[in-house]
Design an enzyme around this catalytic site. Structure first.
Site, PDB file in Angstrom:
ATOM      1  CG  HIS A 154      21.026 -43.462  22.893  1.00 21.82           C
ATOM      2  ND1 HIS A 154      21.765 -43.025  23.970  1.00 21.82           N
ATOM      3  CD2 HIS A 154      20.091 -44.312  23.410  1.00 21.82           C
ATOM      4  CE1 HIS A 154      21.309 -43.585  25.079  1.00 21.82           C
ATOM      5  NE2 HIS A 154      20.284 -44.368  24.763  1.00 21.82           N
ATOM      6  CD  GLU A 155      16.639 -45.487  21.703  1.00 23.26           C
ATOM      7  OE1 GLU A 155      16.453 -46.726  21.832  1.00 23.26           O
ATOM      8  OE2 GLU A 155      16.693 -44.710  22.674  1.00 23.26           O
ATOM      9  CG  HIS A 164      19.660 -49.253  23.482  1.00 27.72           C
ATOM     10  ND1 HIS A 164      20.389 -49.659  24.583  1.00 27.72           N
ATOM     11  CD2 HIS A 164      19.265 -47.971  23.744  1.00 27.72           C
ATOM     12  CE1 HIS A 164      20.439 -48.668  25.458  1.00 27.72           C
ATOM     13  NE2 HIS A 164      19.772 -47.638  24.969  1.00 27.72           N
ATOM     14  CG  ASP A 223      19.491 -46.538  28.127  1.00 26.95           C
ATOM     15  OD1 ASP A 223      18.437 -47.145  27.885  1.00 26.95           O
ATOM     16  OD2 ASP A 223      19.983 -45.690  27.354  1.00 26.95           O
TER      17      ASP A 223
END
Length: 428
Positions: A111-112, A115, A207
């Site tokens: 997930h990170e 980003h 987010d």
């Protein structure tokens, strides 16, 4: 007017040189910095906790708080599995529970990384990823330049979580029903889909809050307005999450208090993060509409053996309203640091003619160099590791002066004292 560094400003090694005012006879001489053959170092990585390594050049850190959550999930999930099947021992259940925790950690990391990669692709840059108790955060090098970039980067993480959830759901659909593998895949799918949906809620520090901030920014033309709106929506979502936790107390589907306490912790974290976003927006709104170059104080340079009293005299010759900062250089004319105000003030008047400025100098490094065009939120972000420090302001080979972080901080928070430079940063 900017000062021109003799021989140019060497970006590879922080050894600029100045026209130096000799302390004894007030003469001026020129010296050039020696060239360095070394390449420019990479930007300093950021993060807190246990360093796990790098993925595609991005530093990864694991916060100690994650270990506590891992233990709680392992025990809870292990007991849940062993209670559903008599053939499954508690030891096996705990082992499977730990495997589930590892999969969750990998899911959060992916997930990170979503980003991080979109941020780097957009030219924002990444300093590091920290995985912690309630998820993780990616620290960017600077703010998004446009609303579209902010929207793009913010939605990348939930999109990755949703993709993982759908893949795990597909695996659960084809695995033999009722088996351990099918249960494991279903739980992994459910957790990632919940993370994706929850993170997409339109309130900071989630987010979706950054996405809402981008949309308001696009409509109003003001990133601060978007941050304030998303922060207040985040506070409402935090209250709603806390209300859900309270309602779970009376739910027949919930056994034990782990889920309730976890939900309350999430609500508290959201409330704190939303408050930080609102305060940050207000602080940026108080900043004067000037760049670092325009806020910088002029420099007067002296050599290390110069008596403190003589440095005071030279500095006093400048503008009273914008008293110059005393820069200390070595014999070759290379910058060593700046006169440390607190240390200099502690020297008694009768000793000032005998104490060299080199004894009360605060050395400067590459982390204390700012680009002259920085302003607003980017300027605050650039000094957040050491808000009370002195920063050399440069543009190319030109030196504009010194920006004092304490003075900038006083503009946005008059009653706030600069925190220690090693204090932990809060990021979302």
């Amino acid at each position: 007017m900017p000062q021109r560094l003799n021989g140019g400003y060497d970006k590879n090694w922080f050894r600029p040189s100045f026209h130096v005012a000799s302390g004894a006879m007030d003469e001026h001489r020129t010296a050039s910095a020696p060239a360095s053959p070394k390449a420019r170092p990479e930007p300093q990585e950021r993060g807190s906790g246990i360093r796990l390594g790098r993925i595609a050049g991005v530093p990864i850190f694991l916060a100690p708080s994650w270990l506590l959550l891992a233990a709680l999930i392992t025990i809870t999930y292990g007991q849940y599995l062993s209670s559903r099947s008599e053939a499954l021992t508690l030891t096996t259940g705990l082992a499977v529970g730990f495997g589930f925790v590892v999969c969750l950690l990998i899911s959060v990391l992916l997930h990170e990384l979503g980003h991080a990669f979109t941020s780097r692709h957009s030219g924002i840059g990444v300093r590091g990823i920290t995985l912690e108790m309630l998820g993780g955060y990616t620290e960017m090098e600077k703010e998004a330049p446009r609303p579209g970039v902010e929207l793009y980067v913010s939605l990348a993480g939930p999109a990755v979580s949703l993709a993982i959830g759908l893949l795990a759901a597909g695996a659960a659909a084809v695995l033999p029903p009722g088996g351990l593998a099918e249960t494991f895949a279903f739980q992994l799918a459910l957790s990632n889909i919940v993370v994706a949906v929850f993170n997409a809620l339109p309130g900071l520090p989630l987010d979706g809050g950054r996405a809402l901030q981008a949309l308001v920014w696009k409509l109003t033309g003001d990133a601060n307005t978007g941050r304030i709106v998303a922060g207040w929506v985040g506070r409402l979502l935090a209250l709603g999450t806390a209300a859900v936790a309270v309602l779970l107390l009376w739910s027949p589907l919930v056994h034990g208090y782990f889920g309730i306490l976890f939900t309350l912790l999430v609500a508290l974290t959201m409330w704190v993060g939303a408050g930080q976003a609102i305060r940050h927006a207000k602080a940026v709104g108080k900043l004067p509409p000037f760049s670092a170059r325009e806020l910088a104080r002029p420099i007067v340079a002296v050599t290390q053996p110069t008596p403190l009293a003589e440095a005071d005299r030279i500095a006093a010759l400048g503008d009273n309203e914008r008293r110059p900062v005393v820069a200390v250089v070595d014999g070759a004319g290379s910058l060593v640091g700046f006169l440390h105000g607190a240390s200099a003030r502690a020297v008694p008047a009768e000793r000032r003619p005998w104490v060299p400025v080199g004894d009360v100098t605060r050395r400067i490094d590459e982390d204390h160099v700012l680009t002259g065009d920085l302003r607003g939120a980017e300027l605050l972000q650039a000094i957040r590791d050491d808000p009370g420090g002195d920063y050399l302001v440069v543009t190319g080979e030109d030196v504009h002066g010194v920006l004092r972080g304490a003075e900038l901080l006083a503009l946005v928070a008059p009653n706030r004292r600069p925190r220690h430079p090693t204090a932990r940063r809060n990021s979302t």
